[in-house]
Design an enzyme around this catalytic site. Structure first.
Site, short mmCIF file in Angstrom:
data_model
loop_
_atom_site.label_atom_id
_atom_site.label_comp_id
_atom_site.label_asym_id
_atom_site.label_seq_id
_atom_site.Cartn_x
_atom_site.Cartn_y
_atom_site.Cartn_z
N TYR A 32 -3.00 4.02 -2.93
CA TYR A 32 -3.09 3.05 -3.53
C TYR A 32 -2.54 1.72 -3.23
O TYR A 32 -1.40 1.65 -2.54
CB TYR A 32 -2.86 3.43 -5.16
CG TYR A 32 -1.41 3.64 -5.19
CD1 TYR A 32 -0.34 2.92 -6.10
CD2 TYR A 32 -0.93 4.99 -4.90
CE1 TYR A 32 0.94 3.32 -6.05
CE2 TYR A 32 0.64 5.47 -5.18
CZ TYR A 32 1.54 4.63 -5.75
OH TYR A 32 2.62 4.73 -5.84
N ARG A 35 1.96 13.72 -11.11
CA ARG A 35 2.95 12.30 -10.79
C ARG A 35 2.73 11.53 -11.67
O ARG A 35 1.77 11.07 -11.89
CB ARG A 35 2.59 11.99 -9.51
CG ARG A 35 2.67 13.21 -8.14
CD ARG A 35 2.40 12.34 -6.80
NE ARG A 35 2.67 13.30 -5.75
CZ ARG A 35 3.72 13.48 -5.06
NH1 ARG A 35 4.78 12.65 -5.20
NH2 ARG A 35 3.83 14.11 -4.11
N HIS A 72 4.03 6.44 -14.55
CA HIS A 72 4.94 5.52 -14.22
C HIS A 72 4.14 4.25 -14.37
O HIS A 72 3.08 3.82 -14.28
CB HIS A 72 5.13 5.52 -12.47
CG HIS A 72 5.67 7.19 -12.26
ND1 HIS A 72 5.25 7.66 -11.10
CD2 HIS A 72 6.46 7.85 -12.86
CE1 HIS A 72 5.77 8.81 -10.94
NE2 HIS A 72 6.34 8.94 -12.13
N ASP A 77 0.70 -1.22 0.01
CA ASP A 77 -0.08 0.06 0.09
C ASP A 77 0.86 1.40 -0.10
O ASP A 77 1.93 1.28 0.75
CB ASP A 77 -0.97 -0.22 1.17
CG ASP A 77 -1.95 -0.77 1.06
OD1 ASP A 77 -2.54 -1.36 0.25
OD2 ASP A 77 -3.02 -0.60 2.22
N ASN A 78 0.52 2.20 -1.03
CA ASN A 78 1.39 3.42 -0.87
C ASN A 78 0.45 4.63 -0.66
O ASN A 78 -0.93 4.51 -0.96
CB ASN A 78 1.89 3.53 -2.35
CG ASN A 78 2.89 2.81 -2.61
OD1 ASN A 78 3.80 2.01 -1.97
ND2 ASN A 78 2.64 2.22 -3.81
N LYS A 110 -2.72 -1.49 -9.74
CA LYS A 110 -2.95 -0.62 -8.96
C LYS A 110 -4.27 -0.31 -8.75
O LYS A 110 -5.40 -0.21 -9.70
CB LYS A 110 -2.18 0.62 -9.23
CG LYS A 110 -0.79 0.77 -9.27
CD LYS A 110 -0.11 2.07 -9.81
CE LYS A 110 1.52 1.76 -10.03
NZ LYS A 110 2.08 3.27 -10.47
N ASP A 146 10.36 13.36 -13.35
CA ASP A 146 9.18 13.47 -14.15
C ASP A 146 9.13 14.17 -15.17
O ASP A 146 8.68 13.66 -16.41
CB ASP A 146 7.74 13.52 -13.22
CG ASP A 146 7.47 12.11 -12.62
OD1 ASP A 146 8.09 11.14 -12.57
OD2 ASP A 146 6.54 12.34 -11.80
#
Length: 184
Positions: free
Chosen positions: A132, A59, A62, A47-48, A72, A170
């Site tokens: 997520y 962001r 990716h 989990d993030n 995700k 990024d």
């Protein structure tokens, strides 16, 4: 929980039911059986939790390559984001196509981004939180990215490149076409 297929059928929009009373609210934000009924078998391992202080922060985009590709399940419990999933599966009929969905504390929606998709978002409010789950661990050796403003992707982020706030990493990601040339 309401689950909808989007214009790229492998990407799902989930809207958990909220039960609200004078104390607050309750909802189930994840049910393996409901995802499985829609063809998603996801064993989440990480989990993030991301906190972003300013509106206009981008962001992404990716993703991770095989054998460490990640699925995700993304939600935004505070603030609002425009969440984007880009199909990077070269043999897919929806290769280089994307879906973009607003996720917010108000609409309580979540996005299932399958393995094989680049993922990114822009904060639409100050003080956003994004949480997520991932189906594989972060792997720097398999980490890849695509320029968020690649014109070939035709993503309407709702912000000009001058206004967007990005990390140096990024800001310097290659365009999708450059990735294809590098792999040949």
């Amino acid at each position: 929980m309401k689950i909808e297929r989007l214009s790229i059928p492998d990407v799902l929009l989930l809207t958990p039911l909220r039960h609200v009373d004078q104390r607050g609210s309750f909802s189930e934000t994840f049910r393996a059986d409901l995802l499985a009924a829609h063809g998603v078998r996801a064993d989440f391992v990480q989990d993030n939790h991301v906190i972003t202080k300013r509106r206009g922060v981008v962001r992404g985009l990716h993703y991770q390559t095989e054998p460490r590709a990640q699925g995700k399940l993304v939600r935004c419990p505070r603030g609002a984001i425009l969440d984007v999933a880009v199909d990077v599966r070269e043999t897919s009929s929806t290769y280089a196509k994307h879906v973009a969905v607003e996720l917010s504390e108000a609409n309580w929606r979540q996005l299932w981004v399958p393995p094989g998709f680049a993922h990114g978002y822009i904060t639409l409010d100050d003080n956003c939180e994004v949480i997520y789950k991932t189906t594989d661990y972060y792997s720097p050796d398999n980490e890849r990215g695509i320029a968020w403003d690649d014109p070939a992707l035709q993503i309407d982020w709702g912000i000009s490149p001058i206004e967007a706030i990005l990390s140096d990493k990024d800001r310097n990601l290659p365009r999708l076409g450059e990735l294809a040339r590098r792999s040949n």
